[in-house]
Write a protein that holds these residues in place. Structure first.
Motif: not given
Length: 479
Positions: A272, A275, A278, A281, A285, A363, A427, A430-432
């Motif tokens: 978290d 993420r 930004p 991340y 990624r 993850d 969101s 950002l991978g949520f």
């Protein structure tokens, strides 16, 4: 996509499968509706049976969320009838006599008033391996059975009401037609009447819950056309409260653990933190995607035109390239000819494609990238500090923060950027796993930032502190 139906003792599974092709699941419990919408997005959901004592019952809020996502939700017979009566005005579709009784407060055919007790549909049942066999009789089934007996002249209305009242006084676990002789003996029913009723039961008893469950399946079957399942205008606005965000975050963490992704709660908090940066991340990624691809060694299909278009839109959003002229100037500045630009977009599309393929498994590889690059420790330290702040303050004040306020604060004050047009899409980038998880992370970030006059930030894995004033008037009632 077939409908999903939560079914237990109200109707045998084999009988249900003969009526409709559906994704049949065990009795619903809290979180099941949320998960099935998130994982497979069915065309419709039918709720028949559900747990209510041993485990938390299905939450009204998750049903509302499913409706908000455009999924039709039907309820009947048991837990489904209860929830449909409570949520009909918000768009849940109730089916059958039991639903109507809970909605109207009157059980027909003989107009028994004050019909509102949850125990009317409660039964005990056997395990899933045996098909959830009912080990007691629901009060609604007893009511319907004795109502038919009176209608057919086997007993009179007065005796019907006396027998119903005697069963109602019993605990729901102790209600069964097998104890009818005992019940009639206790209220001094003459032997002749008792014998007539017992003889009639073999062919006259009523399974109202089963009948209503069949009616729900028929409603699902007849509404399986695209036209019938078009999203209807909702009569409510779904509020993404902090309580909802916490529920989603907790459920997502539990699902990740069950899926075997090997990400602990502590590691999830570290992700978290990543993420919420930004730029960092976005840089890391692709490295995680590369590790995933190397580990799985899967063949990479050529990205489709739609996947390329999405990748291009992400590139434009990240770099603020809103106009064609800005995009062309960016390509020229970066020494990209047409062939080079197409190659870049194709690679970006493949990264997106592989990221989607990896799902929650990515993850694990993100954590590996953080550790190998030396960034894990700083993010973990900051996550631990946030946890300490949460433990020290409890949930005081945070429950009144609206998602709109948190998003506005994060982008304008925390990042110094313009508010995005579509925060939900951001969101996801950002991978949520969900928008609610993003909001929960923002709430923790806001609490952490306001503990003093500075706003803690992570820059390239190092913790630094900058100033950031809190926005006045940011608290609103949002429960």
């Amino acid at each position: 996509m077939t409908a999903t139906v939560f079914l237990g003792p109200s109707l045998p599974l084999r009988e249900a499968q003969n009526l409709i092709e559906a994704d049949f699941r065990p009795p619903v419990r809290q979180g099941d509706v949320y998960r099935v919408v998130r994982e497979r997005r069915p065309r419709a959901i039918g709720i028949v049976d559900g747990y209510f004592q041993e485990v938390p019952s299905v939450w009204h809020k998750e049903i509302l969320w499913a409706i908000d996502q455009g999924v039709k939700v039907y309820g009947a017979a048991s837990m489904g009838a209860l929830r449909a009566a409570e949520l009909e005005r918000f768009g849940m579709h109730g089916v059958g006599r039991i639903f109507e009784a809970f909605r109207d407060g009157v059980y027909r055919p003989y107009d028994a008033e004050d019909f509102e007790d949850d125990d009317e549909v409660a039964v005990i049942h056997g395990p899933a391996e045996l098909g959830f066999p009912a080990l007691s009789d629901a009060m609604v089934d007893l009511r319907s059975t004795f109502a038919r007996a009176a209608a057919e002249g086997v007993i009179d209305d007065r005796l019907r009401d006396r027998i119903v009242a005697a069963f109602k006084e019993r605990f729901y676990r102790d209600r069964s037609l097998s104890v009818l002789p005992e019940v009639m003996n206790a209220i001094a029913v003459p032997a002749a009447q008792s014998g007539s009723l017992l003889d009639w039961l073999s062919q006259g008893r009523v399974w109202q819950k089963g009948d209503d469950a069949k009616a729900l399946l028929e409603a699902l079957r007849t509404n399986e056309t695209e036209e019938a399942l078009q999203a209807e205008a909702k009569s409510f606005v779904f509020e993404r409260t902090t309580l909802w965000a916490q529920f989603v975050e907790s459920d997502d963490a539990g699902s990740a653990g069950q899926a075997g992704t090997a990400v602990t709660a502590v590691e999830q908090r570290v992700l978290d933190e990543l993420r919420l940066e930004p730029g960092l991340y976005a840089d890391l990624r692709p490295l995680a995607v590369l590790r995933f691809a190397c580990k799985t060694q899967t063949a990479v299909p050529a990205p489709s035109l739609e996947e390329r278009r999405v990748a291009l839109n992400h590139l434009r959003r990240r770099n603020g390239l809103w106009s064609r002229a800005a995009l062309e100037n960016w390509a020229q500045t970066n020494d990209l000819d047409r062939e080079g630009f197409d190659r870049l977009i194709e690679t970006e599309a493949i990264i997106e494609q592989q990221s989607t393929s990896a799902g929650a498994k990515l993850d694990v590889f993100l954590l590996d990238v953080l550790r190998s690059s030396g960034r894990y420790e700083a993010l973990a330290r900051r996550a631990a500090e946030k946890t300490a702040v949460d433990d020290g303050e409890g949930s005081r004040g945070i429950e009144t923060l609206t998602p709109a306020f948190l998003i506005d604060w994060f982008f304008e004050q925390r990042l110094g950027r313009a508010l995005p047009h579509d925060p939900d899409e951001v969101s996801k980038e950002l991978g949520f796993a969900t928008f609610e998880g993003f909001v929960a992370a923002l709430a923790r970030e806001y609490r952490y930032a306001r503990r003093d006059s500075g706003v803690a930030a992570v820059d390239g894995g190092k913790v630094s502190t900058g100033t950031g004033a809190e926005k006045p008037g940011g608290f609103n009632a949002d429960r």
